[in-house]
Design a protein around this motif. Structure first.
Motif, PDB file in Angstrom:
ATOM      1  N   LYS A  76       0.779  -1.222  -0.100  1.00  0.00           N
ATOM      2  CA  LYS A  76      -0.024   0.056  -0.108  1.00  0.00           C
ATOM      3  C   LYS A  76       0.893   1.210   0.089  1.00  0.00           C
ATOM      4  N   ASP A  95       2.532  -7.816   1.361  1.00  0.00           N
ATOM      5  CA  ASP A  95       1.261  -7.642   2.534  1.00  0.00           C
ATOM      6  C   ASP A  95       0.321  -6.984   1.477  1.00  0.00           C
ATOM      7  N   SER A 118      -3.905  -8.731   4.622  1.00  0.00           N
ATOM      8  CA  SER A 118      -4.543  -8.106   5.879  1.00  0.00           C
ATOM      9  C   SER A 118      -5.854  -7.298   5.675  1.00  0.00           C
ATOM     10  N   HIS A 215      -0.197  -5.283  14.272  1.00  0.00           N
ATOM     11  CA  HIS A 215       0.644  -3.870  13.476  1.00  0.00           C
ATOM     12  C   HIS A 215       0.051  -3.108  14.478  1.00  0.00           C
ATOM     13  N   GLY A 217       1.144   0.591  14.199  1.00  0.00           N
ATOM     14  CA  GLY A 217       0.994   1.975  13.560  1.00  0.00           C
ATOM     15  C   GLY A 217       1.950   2.201  12.632  1.00  0.00           C
ATOM     16  N   SER A 218       2.021   3.518  12.216  1.00  0.00           N
ATOM     17  CA  SER A 218       2.942   3.687  11.167  1.00  0.00           C
ATOM     18  C   SER A 218       3.911   4.954  11.824  1.00  0.00           C
ATOM     19  N   GLN A 219       5.012   5.116  10.899  1.00  0.00           N
ATOM     20  CA  GLN A 219       5.831   6.118  11.112  1.00  0.00           C
ATOM     21  C   GLN A 219       6.101   6.103  12.437  1.00  0.00           C
ATOM     22  N   GLY A 254       4.331  -3.798  10.296  1.00  0.00           N
ATOM     23  CA  GLY A 254       5.342  -2.837   9.732  1.00  0.00           C
ATOM     24  C   GLY A 254       5.461  -1.696  10.586  1.00  0.00           C
ATOM     25  N   GLY A 255       5.702  -0.485  10.364  1.00  0.00           N
ATOM     26  CA  GLY A 255       5.326   0.632  10.978  1.00  0.00           C
ATOM     27  C   GLY A 255       6.630   1.478  11.062  1.00  0.00           C
ATOM     28  N   LEU A 256       7.910   1.007  11.091  1.00  0.00           N
ATOM     29  CA  LEU A 256       9.188   1.880  11.130  1.00  0.00           C
ATOM     30  C   LEU A 256       9.192   3.155  10.358  1.00  0.00           C
ATOM     31  N   GLU A 292       5.995  -6.788   7.998  1.00  0.00           N
ATOM     32  CA  GLU A 292       4.936  -5.965   6.564  1.00  0.00           C
ATOM     33  C   GLU A 292       5.751  -4.517   6.787  1.00  0.00           C
ATOM     34  N   PRO A 293       7.126  -4.462   6.592  1.00  0.00           N
ATOM     35  CA  PRO A 293       7.200  -2.877   6.195  1.00  0.00           C
ATOM     36  C   PRO A 293       7.000  -2.363   5.171  1.00  0.00           C
ATOM     37  N   GLY A 294       6.533  -1.170   4.931  1.00  0.00           N
ATOM     38  CA  GLY A 294       6.130  -0.470   3.901  1.00  0.00           C
ATOM     39  C   GLY A 294       7.046   0.756   3.723  1.00  0.00           C
ATOM     40  N   ARG A 295       6.463   1.858   4.520  1.00  0.00           N
ATOM     41  CA  ARG A 295       7.249   3.023   4.256  1.00  0.00           C
ATOM     42  C   ARG A 295       8.794   3.018   4.383  1.00  0.00           C
ATOM     43  N   TYR A 335      -2.511  14.596   6.767  1.00  0.00           N
ATOM     44  CA  TYR A 335      -1.929  14.562   8.067  1.00  0.00           C
ATOM     45  C   TYR A 335      -1.140  15.576   8.418  1.00  0.00           C
ATOM     46  N   TYR A 394       3.342   6.395   0.105  1.00  0.00           N
ATOM     47  CA  TYR A 394       1.957   6.966   0.602  1.00  0.00           C
ATOM     48  C   TYR A 394       1.992   8.091  -0.269  1.00  0.00           C
TER      49      TYR A 394
HETATM   50  N1  LLP Z   1       0.749  -3.668   8.024  1.00  0.00           N
HETATM   51  C1  LLP Z   1      -0.402  -3.343   8.012  1.00  0.00           C
HETATM   52  C2  LLP Z   1      -1.584  -4.363   8.554  1.00  0.00           C
HETATM   53  C3  LLP Z   1      -0.737  -2.054   7.766  1.00  0.00           C
HETATM   54  O1  LLP Z   1      -1.854  -1.398   8.007  1.00  0.00           O
HETATM   55  C4  LLP Z   1       0.409  -1.174   7.333  1.00  0.00           C
HETATM   56  C5  LLP Z   1      -0.113   0.105   7.233  1.00  0.00           C
HETATM   57  C6  LLP Z   1       1.378  -1.438   7.142  1.00  0.00           C
HETATM   58  C7  LLP Z   1       1.957  -2.921   7.437  1.00  0.00           C
HETATM   59  C8  LLP Z   1       2.875  -0.922   6.752  1.00  0.00           C
HETATM   60  O2  LLP Z   1       3.098   0.066   7.853  1.00  0.00           O
HETATM   61  P1  LLP Z   1       4.239   0.929   7.357  1.00  0.00           P
HETATM   62  O3  LLP Z   1       5.502   0.106   7.406  1.00  0.00           O
HETATM   63  O4  LLP Z   1       4.343   1.556   5.939  1.00  0.00           O
HETATM   64  O5  LLP Z   1       4.237   2.124   8.268  1.00  0.00           O
HETATM   65  N2  LLP Z   1      -1.216   6.827   4.786  1.00  0.00           N
HETATM   66  C9  LLP Z   1      -0.287   6.968   5.977  1.00  0.00           C
HETATM   67  C10 LLP Z   1       0.092   5.670   6.443  1.00  0.00           C
HETATM   68  C11 LLP Z   1      -1.026   4.665   6.787  1.00  0.00           C
HETATM   69  C12 LLP Z   1      -0.417   3.270   7.176  1.00  0.00           C
HETATM   70  C13 LLP Z   1      -1.671   2.216   7.007  1.00  0.00           C
HETATM   71  N3  LLP Z   1      -1.121   0.904   7.229  1.00  0.00           N
HETATM   72  C14 LLP Z   1       0.836   7.732   5.595  1.00  0.00           C
HETATM   73  O6  LLP Z   1       0.849   8.529   4.561  1.00  0.00           O
HETATM   74  O7  LLP Z   1       1.495   8.231   6.548  1.00  0.00           O
END
Ligand code: LLP
Length: 439
Positions: A76, A95, A118, A215, A217-219, A254-256, A292-295, A335, A394
Motif C-alpha cells: 500500500k 502484504d 491484511s 501491527h 501503527g506507522s511512522q 510494519g510501521g518503522l 510487513e514494512p512499507g514506508r 496528516y 504513500y
Molecule cells: N501492515 C499493516 C496491517 C498496515 O496497516 C500497514 C500500514 C503496514 C503494514 C505498513 O506500515 P508502514 O511500514 O508503511 O508504516 N497513509 C499513511 C500511512 C498509513 C499506514 C497504513 N497501514 C501515511 O501517509 O502516513
C-alpha cells in the motif's frame, strides 16, 4: 539553501536520503541529474532509486541473518508495478489489502505463497480470489471474518491459512490517523478475547491456524512501542500454544518510521537486534518471523520533481505555486505531514539574483488544503524546479485525479539507467470508463 555545496565535484547527500545528493550544484538520484529528467519527462515527476530500496531492504535482511524470517513488503506504501518488481526480484513477499493489490503482485511476478492478506473488510470475492491464487496467509481481524472465510474456503474444498491480528493496545506515539494498535482503533481483536477467538478459529473446518500477527501503527520512531507490543503478543503465543494450538509464525507488522524532518527512527537492523534479543530471552527465537514494512522500504527512495509556476507575494504570506498538488502529494493535506522541499539546482547557479523569502508552497487545486509545505525559505522564481523529498511512500499510491489532474510520470533509476515505470496519465485515460448518455 546556502548549506548546499556548489563546488564542482563535491557530493552532499540529503539527510536520510543516501541516494539523493547534490553533485556540485545539481541534485541527483543515484547517477542521474534530476534537471535532465525534468527536461525529458516533464513535471510533476516521481523518481525512485532502486539502490535505495534495496539498501533499505538489506537493513532488514541483515537484522534477520540466520533467522527463519519472511519480509512482506506492505505494498500500500507504493504499489506501482516497477516498484513491486524490485521487491519480487529480491525475494520479498507482499502484504496486500485488496484483490486489486493481489492482481498487481501477480502481474509483477510476485510469489503467491509469500503473500499475506491484511485488512478489516475483505469481501467474499477477494477471499475466493486469494484462496485460488494460493496465498500464504490471511490476517483475520474479527470473528465474523473467520466465519465467512471458513465458509468460502469450504465452498472451494480448501482450507484457508489464517493468523489472527491482535490489538496489543500499545501507543505507538504517532499521528492518530496512522496509529492502529490502540483499543479505540478498528483493527485486530482485543487482547483479552484472543485465546477464545483462536479456539473458535481452530474449530472451523475451512481454516488452518498458522500464525498470529499485530501491527501497531506507522511512522514509529521509537523502539519502545515495538518492544511492548512484542511482550504482549508473546504472552498470547504462550497461552494459545498451551491450549494446544500450534503457531508456526509470528508477524510483527510494519510501521518503522523514516526521516522526514529531523526524525531519528532506529535503523531496521538495530531495531531488530533489540527485538530478537527479547524473542530469544523469552524462548521464541526459533519461530518463523514475518514483518510487513512499507514506508521504511520506499519512503526515502523517492522524490517528486515539480516546477514553480508562479511566485505570488501576499500581504501576510508569499505563495510559491508549483505544478504538483494535493492529488499527487496528499500527505500534507491529510496528516499535516512535513516533506522537505529543496531546489534541483543549488545556489548560486539557479538564482544568483533571486532573494530568499518565506513561502507557503502550494498546488494549483481549488482548495485551501492544497498545500505541500508551509513557511519554507526558498530562493525561487517561475520556471525553477524543486524536489519534494521523502515521497516514495504513500504519495503515488494515495494519489487521485481530483480536478481532472492526470497522475504523474514515475521513473525508476538504477545507477545511470532510467526506466519509465509509469507514463503520464492523460485526460483520455481518466475518461476511458465513463459514458456519455442520451439526455
Ligand atoms: N501492515 C499493516 C496491517 C498496515 O496497516 C500497514 C500500514 C503496514 C503494514 C505498513 O506500515 P508502514 O511500514 O508503511 O508504516 N497513509 C499513511 C500511512 C498509513 C499506514 C497504513 N497501514 C501515511 O501517509 O502516513
Amino acid at each position: 539553501m546556502s548549506q548546499h555545496p556548489t563546488t564542482p565535484g563535491a557530493v552532499q547527500a540529503l539527510p536520510g536520503h543516501p541516494f539523493v545528493a547534490y553533485h556540485g550544484a545539481e541534485l541527483q538520484v543515484e547517477d542521474v541529474r534530476l534537471s535532465r529528467l525534468a527536461g525529458e519527462h516533464g513535471t510533476p515527476l516521481f523518481v525512485y532509486s532502486k539502490t535505495s530500496m534495496l539498501a533499505a531492504l538489506a537493513a532488514y535482511q541483515r537484522g534477520f541473518a540466520g533467522r527463519h524470517a519472511q519480509i512482506c513488503y506492505a505494498m500500500k506504501a507504493n504499489s506501482s508495478l516497477g516498484v513491486l518488481q524490485v521487491f519480487a526480484t529480491a525475494g520479498c513477499g507482499f502484504d496486500i489489502v485488496s484483490g486489486g493489490e493481489l492482481e498487481r503482485v501477480l502481474a509483477a511476478g510476485g510469489d503467491a505463497a509469500k503473500i499475506i492478506f491484511s485488512g478489516v473488510g475483505k469481501t467474499r470475492g477477494e477471499m475466493r480470489q486469494a484462496l485460488q491464487a494460493g496465498i500464504g496467509c490471511f490476517n483475520v481481524e474479527s470473528e465474523a471474518e473467520l466465519d465467512v472465510l471458513s465458509e468460502v474456503a469450504e465452498s472451494l474444498a480448501l482450507r484457508a491459512p489464517v493468523s489472527i491480528r491482535v490489538n496489543p493496545n500499545v501507543d505507538p506515539k504517532t499521528h492518530p490517523y496512522i496509529s492502529t494498535g490502540l483499543k479505540d482503533n478498528k483493527f485486530g481483536v482485543a487482547h483479552e478475547d484472543t485465546l477464545r477467538i483462536y479456539q473458535y478459529a481452530a474449530s472451523l473446518k475451512g481454516l488452518q491456524v498458522v500464525g498470529i500477527d499485530c501491527h501497531i501503527g506507522s511512522q514509529i520512531t521509537d523502539a519502545t512501542p515495538y518492544l511492548d507490543a512484542m511482550d504482549r503478543v508473546l504472552d498470547l503465543v504462550t497461552s494459545i500454544e498451551a491450549s494446544g494450538i500450534a503457531l508456526a509464525h509470528i508477524d510483527f507488522g510494519g510501521g518503522l518510521g523514516i526521516n522526514y524532518n529531523n526524525d531519528t527512527p532506529p535503523a531496521a537492523d538495530a531495531l531488530w537486534a533489540q527485538l530478537l534479543r527479547k524473542l530469544d530471552e523469552r524462548g521464541f527465537g526459533q519461530k518463523k518471523l514475518m514483518i510487513e514494512p512499507g514506508r521504511s522500504l520506499v519512503g526515502n527512495a523517492g522524490v517528486c520533481v515539480t516546477e514553480v509556476l508562479y511566485v505570488k507575494p501576499g500581504e501576510h504570506k508569499n505563495f510559491c505555486i508549483i505544478d504538483a498538488a494535493m492529488n499527487d502529494l496528499p500527505r500534507p493535506a491529510m496528516y499535516q505531514a512535513f516533506h522537505a522541499i529543496v531546489p534541483l539546482l543549488a545556489e548560486p547557479t539557479t538564482a544568483p539574483n533571486t532573494p530568499e523569502a518565506r513561502y507557503d508552497v502550494v498546488g494549483p487545486i481549488c482548495e485551501s488544503g492544497d498545500w505541500i509545505g508551509r513557511d519554507r525559505t526558498l530562493a525561487v522564481k517561475a520556471g525553477d524546479h524543486l524536489a519534494v523529498l521523502s515521497t516514495g511512500a504513500y504519495c503515488m499510491s494515495m494519489s487521485s485525479n481530483y480536478n481532472t489532474r492526470g497522475r504523474a510520470v514515475e521513473l525508476l533509476v538504477d545507477g545511470a539507467q532510467v526506466h519509465v515505470i509509469r507514463e503520464r496519465e492523460s485526460a483520455a485515460d481518466q475518461m476511458r470508463l465513463e459514458r456519455l448518455v442520451t439526455l
